[in-house]
Write an enzyme that holds these catalytic residues in place. Structure first.
Site, short mmCIF file in Angstrom:
data_model
loop_
_atom_site.label_atom_id
_atom_site.label_comp_id
_atom_site.label_asym_id
_atom_site.label_seq_id
_atom_site.Cartn_x
_atom_site.Cartn_y
_atom_site.Cartn_z
N THR A 29 -54.20 19.39 57.97
CA THR A 29 -55.31 20.27 57.32
C THR A 29 -55.00 21.82 57.27
OG1 THR A 29 -57.81 20.30 57.43
CG2 THR A 29 -56.59 20.72 59.51
N ASN A 30 -56.13 22.47 57.02
CA ASN A 30 -55.68 24.02 56.81
C ASN A 30 -56.82 24.66 57.38
OD1 ASN A 30 -57.39 24.10 54.99
ND2 ASN A 30 -55.69 22.86 53.57
N ARG A 31 -56.53 25.91 57.52
CA ARG A 31 -57.31 26.81 58.21
C ARG A 31 -58.81 27.20 57.33
NH1 ARG A 31 -55.79 29.97 62.69
NH2 ARG A 31 -53.74 29.56 62.50
N SER A 32 -59.73 26.50 57.46
CA SER A 32 -60.88 26.66 56.72
C SER A 32 -62.18 26.31 57.79
CB SER A 32 -60.79 25.76 55.57
OG SER A 32 -62.18 25.95 54.73
N ALA A 96 -60.76 24.28 50.77
CA ALA A 96 -59.68 24.35 51.06
C ALA A 96 -58.92 23.06 50.98
CB ALA A 96 -59.05 24.98 52.22
#
Ligand code: C5P
Length: 221
Positions: A29-32, A96
């Protein structure tokens, strides 16, 4: 009244970082945090809109009165959007979306004892890119707004994405400083428009930025 300027309009907001499965217990995943997207959903509700919030699991409470749709992967988010958008008046794409996903999802948990493990990645679908290509088949959809979180050449990179994804407005997010952007409650941004105009939004609460984003919908209806 001005207070209810989106009454009768159906606004779809996406939020959170997509989750791309590696195996049954792990994902990329990503930083959101989802905070900005949830604040936008709230601001749209406050302006009288019917709001669909297509979100990944965030741990945030969905604003009272919106229709919450839980999705995980980019693919699932895209399928949901393609189903729902023909009935919507606007899309605000705050999620994101992961740019890559594992090429294969392991059906079993990958064991530590298997030692070194390589994961091949493939690109996900560009959801806004897909939508740009079929917008003419969705006459109800009057406005599509996107986000760009950039750590360098903010305006240049965000403008390129605005054009490529054929957006009506790009919210260019400055993530180069720690007081704005990911995970915190404040944000700093530029609004970019297809005619080259831009509006600078100083550091402010995400809820205030959300109101300003929603106010930009006014001229489309
Ligand atoms: O990741 P990127 O900076 O290109 O994202 C710009 C915009 O495009 C965002 O609004 C994001 O939600 C959207 N996006 C998308 N599909 C992707 C990647 C990003 O719709 N695969």
């Amino acid at each position: 009244s001005r207070d209810n300027y989106l009454k009768g309009k159906r606004i779809l907001v996406t939020a959170g970082g997509t989750q791309e499965a590696i195996d049954p217990v792990r994902f990329i995943t990503n930083r959101s945090s989802g905070k900005q997207g949830y604040a936008i959903a709230q601001a749209a509700l406050d302006a009288g809109a019917d709001v669909i919030l297509v979100t990944t699991p965030t741990g945030l409470e969905a604003p009272y009165g919106c229709e919450k749709v839980l999705v995980k992967s980019a693919e699932e988010m895209q399928n949901n959007l393609l189903d729902r958008l023909p009935d919507c008046d606007a899309l605000i794409m705050c999620a994101a979306v992961a740019d890559f996903r594992p090429k294969q999802i392991s059906q079993q948990k990958i064991k530590k004892s298997s030692g070194y493990h390589k994961i091949d990645l493939e690109p996900t679908e560009d959801i806004l890119g897909e939508i740009a290509g079929i917008r003419s088949s969705m006459p109800n959809l009057k406005a599509v707004f996107g986000f760009a979180a950039e750590s360098q050449d903010l305006i240049k990179n965000a403008s390129e994405k605005l054009n490529k994804k054929k957006l009506d407005m790009m919210i260019a997010n400055d993530i180069s400083s720690s007081d704005s952007g990911f995970e915190v409650d404040q944000n700093r941004a530029f609004f970019l428009f297809p005619d080259g105009n831009k509006k600078e939004m100083p550091l402010m609460e995400k809820s205030d930025l959300a109101e300003k984003i929603i106010a930009e919908l006014n001229r489309f209806f």
